[in-house]
Design an enzyme around this catalytic site. Structure first.
Site, PDB file in Angstrom:
ATOM      1  N   LYS A 115      41.622 -19.166   8.686  1.00 22.08           N
ATOM      2  CA  LYS A 115      40.452 -18.604   9.348  1.00 22.08           C
ATOM      3  C   LYS A 115      39.286 -18.376   8.403  1.00 22.08           C
ATOM      4  O   LYS A 115      39.467 -17.913   7.286  1.00 22.08           O
ATOM      5  CB  LYS A 115      40.814 -17.282  10.013  1.00 22.08           C
ATOM      6  CG  LYS A 115      41.426 -17.515  11.361  1.00 22.08           C
ATOM      7  CD  LYS A 115      41.753 -16.228  12.081  1.00 22.08           C
ATOM      8  CE  LYS A 115      42.722 -16.514  13.188  1.00 22.08           C
ATOM      9  NZ  LYS A 115      42.084 -16.949  14.428  1.00 22.08           N
ATOM     10  N   ASN A 120      37.008 -16.805  14.442  1.00 25.39           N
ATOM     11  CA  ASN A 120      38.089 -17.627  14.984  1.00 25.39           C
ATOM     12  C   ASN A 120      37.862 -19.110  14.634  1.00 25.39           C
ATOM     13  O   ASN A 120      38.475 -19.993  15.203  1.00 25.39           O
ATOM     14  CB  ASN A 120      38.169 -17.420  16.499  1.00 25.39           C
ATOM     15  CG  ASN A 120      39.454 -17.962  17.062  1.00 25.39           C
ATOM     16  OD1 ASN A 120      40.445 -18.119  16.359  1.00 25.39           O
ATOM     17  ND2 ASN A 120      39.442 -18.296  18.345  1.00 25.39           N
ATOM     18  N   GLY A 439      58.490 -16.206  24.500  1.00 30.12           N
ATOM     19  CA  GLY A 439      57.889 -15.995  25.817  1.00 30.12           C
ATOM     20  C   GLY A 439      57.619 -17.256  26.604  1.00 30.12           C
ATOM     21  O   GLY A 439      58.098 -17.422  27.717  1.00 30.12           O
ATOM     22  N   ARG A 522      39.012 -29.040  18.219  1.00 27.01           N
ATOM     23  CA  ARG A 522      39.585 -28.050  19.129  1.00 27.01           C
ATOM     24  C   ARG A 522      38.551 -26.958  19.443  1.00 27.01           C
ATOM     25  O   ARG A 522      38.031 -26.307  18.545  1.00 27.01           O
ATOM     26  CB  ARG A 522      40.819 -27.456  18.455  1.00 27.01           C
ATOM     27  CG  ARG A 522      41.324 -26.209  19.045  1.00 27.01           C
ATOM     28  CD  ARG A 522      42.386 -26.505  20.058  1.00 27.01           C
ATOM     29  NE  ARG A 522      42.649 -25.286  20.775  1.00 27.01           N
ATOM     30  CZ  ARG A 522      43.836 -24.952  21.217  1.00 27.01           C
ATOM     31  NH1 ARG A 522      44.851 -25.752  21.047  1.00 27.01           N
ATOM     32  NH2 ARG A 522      43.983 -23.822  21.869  1.00 27.01           N
ATOM     33  N   CYS A 523      38.255 -26.800  20.734  1.00 21.02           N
ATOM     34  CA  CYS A 523      37.287 -25.798  21.158  1.00 21.02           C
ATOM     35  C   CYS A 523      37.967 -24.766  22.039  1.00 21.02           C
ATOM     36  O   CYS A 523      38.957 -25.067  22.694  1.00 21.02           O
ATOM     37  CB  CYS A 523      36.159 -26.445  21.956  1.00 21.02           C
ATOM     38  SG  CYS A 523      35.274 -27.695  21.022  1.00 21.02           S
ATOM     39  N   TRP A 568      40.193 -11.998  21.230  1.00 14.94           N
ATOM     40  CA  TRP A 568      40.022 -13.363  21.714  1.00 14.94           C
ATOM     41  C   TRP A 568      39.064 -13.448  22.898  1.00 14.94           C
ATOM     42  O   TRP A 568      39.059 -14.431  23.634  1.00 14.94           O
ATOM     43  CB  TRP A 568      41.395 -13.987  22.040  1.00 14.94           C
ATOM     44  CG  TRP A 568      42.155 -14.313  20.771  1.00 14.94           C
ATOM     45  CD1 TRP A 568      41.675 -14.273  19.491  1.00 14.94           C
ATOM     46  CD2 TRP A 568      43.526 -14.745  20.663  1.00 14.94           C
ATOM     47  NE1 TRP A 568      42.662 -14.651  18.602  1.00 14.94           N
ATOM     48  CE2 TRP A 568      43.803 -14.942  19.284  1.00 14.94           C
ATOM     49  CE3 TRP A 568      44.544 -14.981  21.594  1.00 14.94           C
ATOM     50  CZ2 TRP A 568      45.053 -15.356  18.815  1.00 14.94           C
ATOM     51  CZ3 TRP A 568      45.785 -15.399  21.116  1.00 14.94           C
ATOM     52  CH2 TRP A 568      46.043 -15.592  19.745  1.00 14.94           C
ATOM     53  N   GLU A 612      43.773 -10.692  12.566  1.00 13.26           N
ATOM     54  CA  GLU A 612      42.473 -11.326  12.338  1.00 13.26           C
ATOM     55  C   GLU A 612      41.294 -10.401  12.612  1.00 13.26           C
ATOM     56  O   GLU A 612      40.177 -10.712  12.230  1.00 13.26           O
ATOM     57  CB  GLU A 612      42.361 -12.616  13.150  1.00 13.26           C
ATOM     58  CG  GLU A 612      42.200 -12.385  14.630  1.00 13.26           C
ATOM     59  CD  GLU A 612      42.336 -13.687  15.407  1.00 13.26           C
ATOM     60  OE1 GLU A 612      43.339 -14.376  15.196  1.00 13.26           O
ATOM     61  OE2 GLU A 612      41.440 -13.988  16.188  1.00 13.26           O
ATOM     62  N   GLU A 672      55.999 -14.491  12.995  1.00  8.62           N
ATOM     63  CA  GLU A 672      56.023 -15.908  12.650  1.00  8.62           C
ATOM     64  C   GLU A 672      56.137 -16.047  11.139  1.00  8.62           C
ATOM     65  O   GLU A 672      55.195 -15.791  10.417  1.00  8.62           O
ATOM     66  CB  GLU A 672      54.721 -16.544  13.120  1.00  8.62           C
ATOM     67  CG  GLU A 672      54.552 -17.961  12.687  1.00  8.62           C
ATOM     68  CD  GLU A 672      53.256 -18.548  13.213  1.00  8.62           C
ATOM     69  OE1 GLU A 672      52.948 -18.371  14.401  1.00  8.62           O
ATOM     70  OE2 GLU A 672      52.556 -19.184  12.433  1.00  8.62           O
ATOM     71  N   HIS A 701      55.749 -25.234  15.417  1.00 10.17           N
ATOM     72  CA  HIS A 701      54.509 -26.019  15.377  1.00 10.17           C
ATOM     73  C   HIS A 701      54.762 -27.488  15.125  1.00 10.17           C
ATOM     74  O   HIS A 701      53.845 -28.287  15.073  1.00 10.17           O
ATOM     75  CB  HIS A 701      53.558 -25.440  14.334  1.00 10.17           C
ATOM     76  CG  HIS A 701      53.254 -23.999  14.600  1.00 10.17           C
ATOM     77  ND1 HIS A 701      54.073 -22.980  14.166  1.00 10.17           N
ATOM     78  CD2 HIS A 701      52.273 -23.405  15.307  1.00 10.17           C
ATOM     79  CE1 HIS A 701      53.576 -21.835  14.575  1.00 10.17           C
ATOM     80  NE2 HIS A 701      52.493 -22.058  15.279  1.00 10.17           N
TER      81      HIS A 701
HETATM   82  N1  GLN Z   1      54.261 -14.800  24.472  1.00 11.61           N
HETATM   83  C1  GLN Z   1      53.356 -15.780  23.986  1.00 11.61           C
HETATM   84  C2  GLN Z   1      53.990 -17.167  24.063  1.00 11.61           C
HETATM   85  O1  GLN Z   1      55.141 -17.281  23.876  1.00 11.61           O
HETATM   86  C3  GLN Z   1      52.952 -15.508  22.564  1.00 11.61           C
HETATM   87  C4  GLN Z   1      51.972 -16.526  22.062  1.00 11.61           C
HETATM   88  C5  GLN Z   1      51.408 -16.251  20.721  1.00 11.61           C
HETATM   89  O2  GLN Z   1      52.018 -15.604  19.914  1.00 11.61           O
HETATM   90  N2  GLN Z   1      50.241 -16.756  20.427  1.00 11.61           N
HETATM   91  O3  GLN Z   1      53.334 -18.146  24.279  1.00 11.61           O
HETATM   92 ZN    ZN Z   2      53.079 -16.391  18.075  1.00 14.02          ZN
END
Ligand code: GLN
Ligand code: ZN
Length: 762
Positions: A115, A120, A439, A522-523, A568, A612, A672, A701
Site C-alpha cells: 500500500k 488503498n 467465510g 484493478r479498480c 473501504w 491500513e 493471514e 492467493h
Molecule cells: N469473510 C471474508 C471472506 O471470506 C473475509 C475477506 C477478507 O478478509 N478480505 O471473503
Molecule cells: Zn482475509
C-alpha cells in the site's frame, strides 16, 4: 486590483472517464491488441488527460504522472532497478519485462506490492540490492515533450524523490540508506540535468515519505540529497512535494535548497498551518498550498478555503502562492458528470478530479481579487452545500442520540476471556485444533451471473434466493463431507464485503462510475457514506439461519466490521472518522443481536482493513487504535458468554498492534500469515496472547494445492510458540477468488494435516 494566483495539479487519475486505460491494458495483456496499438491508445488517453487539465485552466500541469502501471515501478525501471530473476541486461526496459515485474511471468514471480502510505493504492516495491543504477531512459523528459508537442503544454515533470524512493524500496539494510543514496544521486542528477537542458521550468519532486516522521539522520540525508541536486541544476525550479500528513519539523524542510515546498493543508490536522504561522515563510521560496482534498469526493466549502488562503497570504505573498490539491488526484474518480442517478442535492455536493480542478481555478480567481463570474459560482457552491447539509438523513436525531449514549454502553463482555472460554468449551465441545474457513467460497461465473440477472430484474427475488440457498446447501454438504469442524455459509449472496452491507444500511449511496485505481488495472468503486449510518433491518440472518438449519455443526455468522466498512468507503467529511465508525458499530451491534436472537452463536466480524487505517505518524497510532478497538467492541461485546466472537484480518505486519488486537477481545482471531509465518509467530511469542488464534496454514492467493506435509509443518511450527489448546486451523483468507476444484483439494489436505497434528498432540 487583481493578482493572478498560480494553480497547480499534482497528478491526474490514470484510469480514464470510462476506465479506458484499464481496458487498454487488459486487452494488451490478453493479446487482443499489438504493442503498437496499445501504445497508441495510451498516448490518446494521456493526451485527453492533459487536455482536461488545460481546459480547467490549471497553470502547472503535471507530466509523467501518467503510467502504464505504477509510478514507483516506472521510477525503478527508469534507473535499471530490475531484480536478477528477470534476466535483464541493462538498457531501456522492454514493455513485457515491465509488466512481468508487476504481474509475474511464467519464469519469474512478480515483485511485491504494497500500500502507498495510508491509501488503498498499491505500488510495486523496488528491489535494489547491490545493483548499480543507470538512467535507462528519461521518462519525465519524454512526457514533457509529449505534452509540449501534442497539446502545447509547458508541463511540470513529476518524479518520485530519491528519499521516498529509498524509503519504499527493499533489498538493503536501512542503516546503509546513505550509501545507497550516494549510488543513486548521479543518475537522479543526470535525469534532472536533461530536463534543465530541455528548458523545463518547474519540477515536482514527490517526497511523501517525509511526513512519516524525520529522525536526525533522515534530515541529514535530505540535506545531502537536495544539496547535491540543487547545486547541479541551478536552472530548474524544484518543488519538494509532501502530502497525506503534516511535514514535521517544517524548520528542517525550509532549510533545504529548493525553490518551493508543497504542503498538505487538509490531512495535516492543522499542523502545517500552525507551523507556517509560527515560522513565517522564507522570502526565497514558493508555497505549494494543498487546499483542496485530493482524497475525498466532496465539494469544498469555498468560504473555509478562502479563509485558509487568507491565513496563508498573511505569510506568503500571493505571487509566491500556488494553489493545488492536497495530493495527487489519483485517489478520486474522474468526473461527477458521468453520474446520472443521484438526487441533485447529493450530486451537486460531489467533486471528483475534474470538479476539484475547477474549484481550484475558482478559488484562485476569488482570492486574487476575483471577477464577477467567480462570485456567482461561489454563490452557487454555497447554495449546493447548504442544500446538501440540510438533508434530513444527514442529521438524524435518533442516530445522534444513540451515539451520545454509546459511551455509557459497557466497554467489555460480561465475563473476561479466561472465564467465558470455559463456558464456550463446555457449549461447543470442539476437537483440539478445530478446522474452519474464513467465510467465502468460490464466486463462480454462475454465481456472478445469477446476481446480475437478479439485479437487472431478469430474475425475481424469489428465484435468486432459491439459487443462493442451493449454493449454501451444496457448500454445507461439502464442508461436512470434508470433515471441517466449524462451517460457513459461503457468502454467495455478496459481491463485495463492504458493498453488501452498504446496500442494506441507511446512509450509503452508490455511484455509477466512481472508480479509482487500486493496483495496476484493478479498480474499485467504493460505496459512499453520505449521511448518518443506521441499521434498517437484519442483513445476514436469512442466509445464516438457513445454513445452520442444514447441519448440526456450528455455522459462523459472517459480518464485516465497522472499521473495515469505514476504511473501504468514501466517507462524509463533516464528521470525524471516529464518529462515523461509532454509527457503523451501533448498526452492526443490532445485526449481531439479530443473529444471536436467531440462534447463531458463533459470529465472525471481519476487520481486514483495520491495519491500513493506521495513521502515518507513530504518535497518532494510539488514538486511532483506541477508537477502532472500541468500535469493534461496541459491535460485539453484548453477546452471551457462550457466544463465540471471531474476527479475521488479512495482514501480517501486526507487530506494532498486537496489543490492540488482543484488546478487541474476540474469542478467536484468524490472521493471514502463510507467506510470512516466522515473523508473525515471533510477534506472538513476545506477547502472551491467550485467546483462540488461527494462523492461516496455506496461501489462498495462489491456485496451488498445498501438500498435507507442508501444512502439517506449518501447524507444528506455530505450535512451538502457541498452545495447541488455542490454535485453529484455517486457510489464510476467504476462498472467493479460487475455483472449486483446488478449494476442495486444499481443504481436504488441510483436514488431513489437522488430523496428523492432533494425533501427535494427543
Ligand atoms: N469473510 C471474508 C471472506 O471470506 C473475509 C475477506 C477478507 O478478509 N478480505 O471473503
Ligand atoms: Zn482475509
Amino acid at each position: 486590483m487583481t493578482n493572478k494566483i498560480t494553480t497547480s495539479n499534482l497528478g491526474y487519475p490514470r484510469i480514464g472517464k470510462n476506465r479506458e486505460w484499464k481496458k487498454a491494458l487488459e486487452a494488451y495483456w490478453s493479446g487482443k491488441v499489438s504493442e503498437q496499438d496499445f501504445l497508441a491508445q495510451m498516448a490518446g488517453i494521456q493526451l485527453q488527460h492533459l487536455q482536461s487539465q488545460q481546459k480547467a485552466g490549471i497553470d502547472l500541469i503535471p507530466v509523467n504522472d501518467f503510467t502504464y502501471y505504477d509510478h514507483v515501478l516506472d521510477t525503478a525501471v527508469m534507473f535499471g532497478v530490475v531484480p536478477q530473476r528477470y534476466a535483464y541486461n541493462g538498457g531501456a526496459v522492454p514493455l513485457d519485462l515491465y509488466f512481468a515485474m508487476a504481474r509475474g511471468s511464467a519464469s519469474a514471480p512478480a515483485c511485491e506490492m504494497t500500500k502507498w502510505f495510508n491509501t488503498n493504492y498499491h505500488y510495486i516495491v523496488p528491489e535494489i540490492g547491490s545493483l548499480t543504477p543507470q538512467l535507462t531512459e528519461n521518462k519525465p523528459l519524454a512526457a514533457y515533450r509529449f505534452a509540449k508537442t501534442q497539446a502545447g503544454i509547458e508541463g511540470k515533470p513529476v518524479i518520485v524523490g530519491l528519499y521516498t524512493f529509498l524509503k519504499l524500496s527493499k533489498g538493503f539494510p536501512a542503516a546503509e540508506t546513505g550509501e545507497v543514496a550516494a549510488r543513486f544521486l548521479p543518475v537522479y542528477i543526470q535525469l534532472l540535468q536533461e530536463l534543465e537542458q530541455e528548458g523545463v521550468a518547474w519540477v515536482q519532486i514527490d517526497e511523501p515519505a517525509v511526513v512519516t516522521g524525520l529522525a536526525p539522520e533522515d534530515i541529514e540525508l535530505l540535506k545531502t540529497i537536495y544539496g547535491a541536486i540543487s547545486a547541479a541544476v541551478p536552472g530548474l525550479k524544484l518543488i519538494l512535494q509532501t502530502y497525506f500528513e503534516a511535514a514535521e519539523p517544517l524548520e528542517a524542510l525550509l532549510e533545504l535548497p529548493v525553490q518551493a515546498i508543497g504542503l498538505d493543508f487538509v490531512h495535516d490536522g492543522g499542523a502545517n498551518l500552525e507551523a507556517v504561522e509560527r515560522l513565517g515563510w522564507p522570502a526565497d521560496k514558493w508555497l505549494g498550498a494543498g487546499i483542496i482534498d485530493g482524497r475525498s469526493i466532496w465539494r469544498a466549502d469555498p468560504d473555509a478555503k478562502l479563509g485558509l488562503i487568507q491565513k496563508l497570504a498573511a505569510h506568503v505573498p500571493l505571487d509566491r502562492l500556488i494553489l493545488q490539491p492536497s495530493s495527487s488526484l489519483l485517489h478520486v474518480p474522474v468526473t461527477v458528470q458521468s453520474e446520472s442517478k443521484l438526487k441533485p442535492a447529493v450530486k451537486q455536493a460531489l467533486a471528483f478530479a475534474d470538479e476539484k480542478l475547477a474549484e481550484l481555478g475558482l478559488l484562485a480567481a476569488a482570492a486574487g481579487g476575483g471577477n464577477g463570474n467567480a462570485a456567482a459560482q461561489l454563490a452557487e457552491s454555497r447554495e449546493a452545500l447548504a442544500a446538501f447539509r440540510a438533508l434530513p438523513e444527514r442529521g438524524r436525531q435518533d442516530v445522534a442520540e444513540q451515539v451520545r449514549r454509546l459511551d455509557a454502553l459497557p466497554d467489555s463482555r460480561s465475563l473476561p476471556f479466561a472465564e467465558r472460554v470455559k463456558l464456550q468449551q463446555a457449549k461447543w465441545k470442539l476437537p483440539l485444533l478445530p478446522t474452519t474457513t474464513i467465510g467465502s467460497f468460490p464466486q463462480t461465473a454462475e454465481v456472478r451471473q445469477a446476481r446480475l440477472k437478479w439485479r437487472k430484474g431478469v430474475w425475481n427475488e424469489e428465484r435468486y434466493d432459491a439459487f443462493v440457498r442451493r449454493q449454501i446447501a451444496e457448500a454445507i454438504t461439502l464442508q461436512e463431507e470434508l470433515g471441517l469442524d466449524v462451517l460457513v455459509h459461503g457468502e454467495f449472496e455478496r459481491t463485495d464485503m463492504v458493498e453488501f452491507f452498504g446496500e442494506k444500511l441507511a446512509g450509503y449511496l452508490f455511484t455509477q462510475n466512481g472508480w479509482v485505481q487500486s493496483y495496476g488495472s484493478r479498480c474499485v468503486k467504493p460505496p459512499v457514506i453520505y449521511a448518518d449510518v443506521a441499521f434498517i433491518q437484519p442483513m445476514t440472518v436469512k442466509e445464516s439461519v438457513y445454513a445452520q438449519s442444514l447441519t448440526r455443526l456450528p455455522v459462523k455468522g459472517m459480518l464485516t466490521g465497522p472499521v473495515t466498512i469505514l476504511n473501504w468507503s468514501f466517507v462524509r467529511d463533516d464528521l470525524s472518522r471516529e464518529e462515523v465508525a461509532k454509527q457503523i458499530a451501533l448498526a452492526l451491534r443490532h445485526e449481531v443481536q439479530a443473529l444471536e436472537d436467531a440462534g447463531i452463536e458463533m459470529i465472525q466480524v471481519d476487520e481486514p482493513a483495520i491495519r491500513e487505517g493506521l495513521p502515518l505518524k507513530a504518535e497518532d497510532h494510539e488514538h486511532y487504535l483506541n477508537w477502532a478497538v472500541r468500535s469493534f467492541r461496541v459491535a460485539t461485546n453484548h453477546v452471551k458468554d457462550t457466544t463465540q466472537v471471531h474476527t479475521h484480518m488479512c495482514y501480517s505486519e501486526f507487530n506494532d498492534m498486537i496489543g490492540a488486537i488482543s484488546a478487541m477481545d474476540a474469542d478467536v482471531i484468524s490472521i493471514e500469515t502463510s507467506r510470512s509465518h516466522g515473523e508473525l509467530i515471533a510477534a506472538f511469542e513476545n506477547d502472551d496472547y491467550d485467546k483462540g488464534i488461527g494462523l492461516g496454514v496455506y496461501d489462498i492467493h495462489s491456485p496451488r494445492v498445498p501438500e498435507v506435509e507442508e501444512m502439517t509443518q506449518n501447524i507444528e511450527r506455530a505450535l512451538r510458540v502457541l498452545d495447541a489448546g488455542q490454535f485453529w486451523i484455517n486457510p489464510d483468507c476467504g476462498l472467493k477468488t479460487r475455483g472449486w476444484e483446488e478449494t476442495e483439494a486444499a481443504l481436504r489436505n488441510m483436514v488431513l494435516a489437522a488430523a496428523n497434528v492432533r494425533k501427535n498432540n494427543a
